[in-house]
Design a protein around this motif. Sequence first.
Motif, short mmCIF file in Angstrom:
data_model
loop_
_atom_site.label_atom_id
_atom_site.label_comp_id
_atom_site.label_asym_id
_atom_site.label_seq_id
_atom_site.Cartn_x
_atom_site.Cartn_y
_atom_site.Cartn_z
N THR A 1 1.37 -20.49 22.30
CA THR A 1 2.37 -19.41 22.40
C THR A 1 1.72 -18.09 22.05
N GLU A 2 2.33 -17.04 22.53
CA GLU A 2 1.88 -15.68 22.22
C GLU A 2 2.72 -15.18 21.05
N THR A 3 2.06 -14.61 20.08
CA THR A 3 2.79 -14.10 18.92
C THR A 3 2.88 -12.59 19.01
N GLN A 4 4.02 -12.06 18.61
CA GLN A 4 4.22 -10.62 18.56
C GLN A 4 4.64 -10.26 17.15
N GLU A 5 4.02 -9.21 16.63
CA GLU A 5 4.36 -8.78 15.28
C GLU A 5 5.57 -7.87 15.33
N LYS A 6 6.60 -8.23 14.60
CA LYS A 6 7.79 -7.39 14.53
C LYS A 6 7.63 -6.37 13.42
N ASN A 7 7.06 -6.79 12.33
CA ASN A 7 6.81 -5.88 11.22
C ASN A 7 5.30 -5.84 10.99
N PRO A 8 4.61 -4.87 11.57
CA PRO A 8 3.16 -4.85 11.39
C PRO A 8 2.82 -4.51 9.95
N LEU A 9 1.77 -5.12 9.45
CA LEU A 9 1.33 -4.87 8.09
C LEU A 9 0.57 -3.55 8.04
N PRO A 10 0.68 -2.88 6.90
CA PRO A 10 -0.05 -1.61 6.81
C PRO A 10 -1.55 -1.86 6.69
N THR A 11 -2.32 -0.92 7.11
CA THR A 11 -3.77 -1.03 7.04
C THR A 11 -4.22 -0.73 5.62
N LYS A 12 -5.47 -0.93 5.37
CA LYS A 12 -6.01 -0.72 4.03
C LYS A 12 -5.99 0.76 3.67
N GLU A 13 -6.26 1.60 4.60
CA GLU A 13 -6.25 3.04 4.33
C GLU A 13 -4.85 3.51 3.96
N ALA A 14 -3.86 2.93 4.64
CA ALA A 14 -2.48 3.34 4.35
C ALA A 14 -2.08 2.88 2.96
N ILE A 15 -2.57 1.73 2.55
CA ILE A 15 -2.24 1.22 1.21
C ILE A 15 -2.93 2.09 0.16
N ASP A 16 -4.20 2.47 0.40
CA ASP A 16 -4.93 3.30 -0.56
C ASP A 16 -4.29 4.70 -0.66
N GLN A 17 -3.84 5.23 0.43
CA GLN A 17 -3.21 6.55 0.45
C GLN A 17 -1.90 6.51 -0.32
N GLU A 18 -1.17 5.42 -0.18
CA GLU A 18 0.11 5.30 -0.87
C GLU A 18 -0.12 5.14 -2.36
#
Length: 177
Positions: free
Chosen positions: A157-174
Motif C-alpha cells: 500500500t501507499e502511505t500518505q502522511e496526514k500530519n507531517p512531523l517537524p524537521t530537526k531545524e524546526a524543532i531546534d528553532q522552536e
Amino acid sequence: MFYYFQIKMSAAPVSPSLKDLPKVAVDLKSQLEGFNHENMKKAATTEKNILPSAEDVATEKTQKALLEGVEAFDTGKLKHTETQEKNPLPDKDVVMQEKVHQNLISSVEGFDKTTMKHTLTQEKNILPDPQAIEAEKGQQKLIAGIENFDPKKLKHTETQEKNPLPTKEAIDQEKSA
C-alpha cells in the motif's frame, strides 16, 4: 541241666541212638511230666524282624544291579564324538535381566491390594480457574501470531502522511524561541 549236642548233617538226617541222647535228671524229668499248661498266661506274639516282601527284594536286586553296572562301567568302550551346540546358552547378563524381569512380573501379578491402607489426598498443585486458563490461551495465541508472522502475506500500500512531523531545524528553532 540240659546238654546240647551237635549232629553232623549228612545227605539224610539220622536220628541219634538212645545212648547218644543226653541224660536228664530224675527230679527235672518229674517236673516236666507234671507241668500244667493251664497255669500259663496267654501272650500275643509280635514279629520284630519282618521279612521283606517279594517286591522289596526285587527292587533291591534291581538297585544293586544298577549300582554294580555303574561301578563296573568301562569308559574305554566309549567312542569320541565332536559335539555341536544347537541351542547355545544365553549370556550371564541376559539371564540376570530375565530373572529381574520375571521377579517384577511375579510381584505385579501377586500384588495384594488388601495390604494397602487408605489415605486422603491433598492437591499440591491446585489448577487455575477457567478464566485464567482462557486468558493464558489468548496470550499464547498472540505470541504464536507474532512469532509466526509472515510479511509476504501483506498487501503493498501507499502511505500518505496526514500530519507531517517537524524537521530537526524546526524543532531546534522552536526550542531557542
